[in-house]
Scaffold this motif. Structure first.
Motif, PDB file in Angstrom:
ATOM      1  N   ALA A   1       0.815  -1.220   0.000  1.00 17.05           N
ATOM      2  CA  ALA A   1       0.000   0.000   0.000  1.00 17.05           C
ATOM      3  C   ALA A   1       0.847   1.268   0.000  1.00 17.05           C
ATOM      4  O   ALA A   1       0.312   2.371  -0.126  1.00 17.05           O
ATOM      5  N   MET A   2       2.154   1.121   0.154  1.00 16.14           N
ATOM      6  CA  MET A   2       3.039   2.280   0.272  1.00 16.14           C
ATOM      7  C   MET A   2       3.487   2.814  -1.079  1.00 16.14           C
ATOM      8  O   MET A   2       3.698   2.058  -2.031  1.00 16.14           O
ATOM      9  N   ASN A   3       3.659   4.125  -1.135  1.00 17.68           N
ATOM     10  CA  ASN A   3       4.377   4.756  -2.224  1.00 17.68           C
ATOM     11  C   ASN A   3       5.805   4.981  -1.740  1.00 17.68           C
ATOM     12  O   ASN A   3       6.016   5.657  -0.732  1.00 17.68           O
ATOM     13  N   CYS A   4       6.754   4.388  -2.427  1.00 12.42           N
ATOM     14  CA  CYS A   4       8.155   4.445  -1.984  1.00 12.42           C
ATOM     15  C   CYS A   4       8.988   5.160  -3.036  1.00 12.42           C
ATOM     16  O   CYS A   4       8.942   4.803  -4.216  1.00 12.42           O
ATOM     17  N   ARG A   5       9.751   6.137  -2.617  1.00 16.11           N
ATOM     18  CA  ARG A   5      10.607   6.889  -3.537  1.00 16.11           C
ATOM     19  C   ARG A   5      12.045   6.785  -3.057  1.00 16.11           C
ATOM     20  O   ARG A   5      12.340   6.995  -1.879  1.00 16.11           O
ATOM     21  N   LEU A   6      12.930   6.464  -3.976  1.00 19.96           N
ATOM     22  CA  LEU A   6      14.342   6.281  -3.650  1.00 19.96           C
ATOM     23  C   LEU A   6      15.199   7.055  -4.641  1.00 19.96           C
ATOM     24  O   LEU A   6      15.033   6.933  -5.852  1.00 19.96           O
ATOM     25  N   LEU A   7      16.118   7.843  -4.105  1.00 18.12           N
ATOM     26  CA  LEU A   7      17.112   8.552  -4.907  1.00 18.12           C
ATOM     27  C   LEU A   7      18.503   8.082  -4.501  1.00 18.12           C
ATOM     28  O   LEU A   7      18.817   8.031  -3.303  1.00 18.12           O
ATOM     29  N   GLU A   8      19.332   7.756  -5.474  1.00 18.90           N
ATOM     30  CA  GLU A   8      20.718   7.377  -5.200  1.00 18.90           C
ATOM     31  C   GLU A   8      21.638   8.159  -6.130  1.00 18.90           C
ATOM     32  O   GLU A   8      21.361   8.318  -7.324  1.00 18.90           O
TER      33      GLU A   8
END
Length: 275
Positions: free
Chosen positions: A32-39
């Protein structure tokens, strides 16, 4: 190739106790989560959003909030970029585990601190030994203990699920009746929670809670597990208990409420991975 959610878990697991709430929420509500990842090079930052309605605790505690927001990372600029992506027209609750995250948010938003929780843990050789008492370890749900745990707000169905998952109880009995008890149950990975601590009012002030919590911690350490003792910031008695047993303070998780007045300017989070 590792997908984004697994990559996020791997990064958070570098500091398991610091990020234990995020890891547990991902495990329980990841779909159910919106996950955002920046690397970028060796730096990374992430932002997780969970609809408040999907988590019973948060739906009850923060009924006005549209989402619960978690963040973590090693780069303040990347984190700020992700925060700038948020829609700010509805109330939000941020749960932050580092003072730097709170400072970054307050630089953009007006926030109200609602509550805070402390995580304590303990390792082999650090547990303070108390005068020996006969604490009973039980691997099945004992109906005689239900009134004590339910007095702490647990539902029978919730407790039944805990024991199916491997929970154990630690209890002091006097004349065949329970007077003080706690539970140890899986949280995330090797981290096990010590909770549901309850002593009958007529038996308080005798150090019984420390006995059962100490027995639970000793058992977990012996089994190669990591004890976690989670307590609300204002609970002086529980904090004193943890310190008496030699637990170390690991992290403070702060809940910050944003009223949803449209502050700030959303930005485009270029290059972010989403799960």
């Amino acid at each position: 190739m590792m997908d984004t959610s697994e990559r996020i878990k791997a990064l958070l697991s570098r500091r398991v106790l610091e990020n234990i709430t995020l890891l547990k929420m991902l495990e329980a509500y990841g779909a159910a989560m919106n996950c955002r990842l920046l690397e970028h090079d060796e730096q990374w930052s992430m932002l997780l959003r969970l609809p408040t309605s999907d988590c019973p605790y948060d739906a009850k505690t923060y009924p006005d909030a549209s989402h619960i927001v978690f963040l973590a990372g090693t780069d303040a600029d990347l984190l700020d970029q992700l925060v700038g992506e948020l829609s700010l027209n509805q109330p939000l609750v941020f749960k932050v585990q580092r003072a730097e995250y709170e400072a970054l948010l307050r630089n953009r938003l007006t926030l109200e601190r609602k509550r805070a929780f402390h995580t304590y843990s303990i390792g082999k050789g650090d547990l303070v030994k108390l005068p020996s008492r006969d604490v009973a370890e039980e691997r099945r749900l004992n109906a005689a203990l239900l009134p004590l745990w339910m007095a702490n707000g647990y539902a029978r169905e919730e407790l039944e699920v805990m024991f199916v998952g491997g929970a154990r109880s630690y209890t002091l009995y006097e004349q065949g009746s329970p007077v003080s008890t706690c539970l140890a149950f899986p949280n995330y990975g090797k981290v096990w929670e010590i909770g549901a601590v309850h002593t009958l009012a007529s038996h308080r002030g005798r150090g019984l809670a420390a006995q059962v919590v100490g027995a639970a911690a000793a058992s977990l350490i012996e089994r190669g597990l990591v004890p976690r003792y989670h307590v609300e910031a204002g609970n002086a008695a529980s904090i004193a208990l943890a310190e008496k047993l030699g637990f170390t303070h690991e992290v403070e998780l702060v809940h910050l409420h944003y009223a949803g007045n449209g502050e700030g300017t959303p930005t485009d989070s270029r290059g972010a991975s989403t799960c």
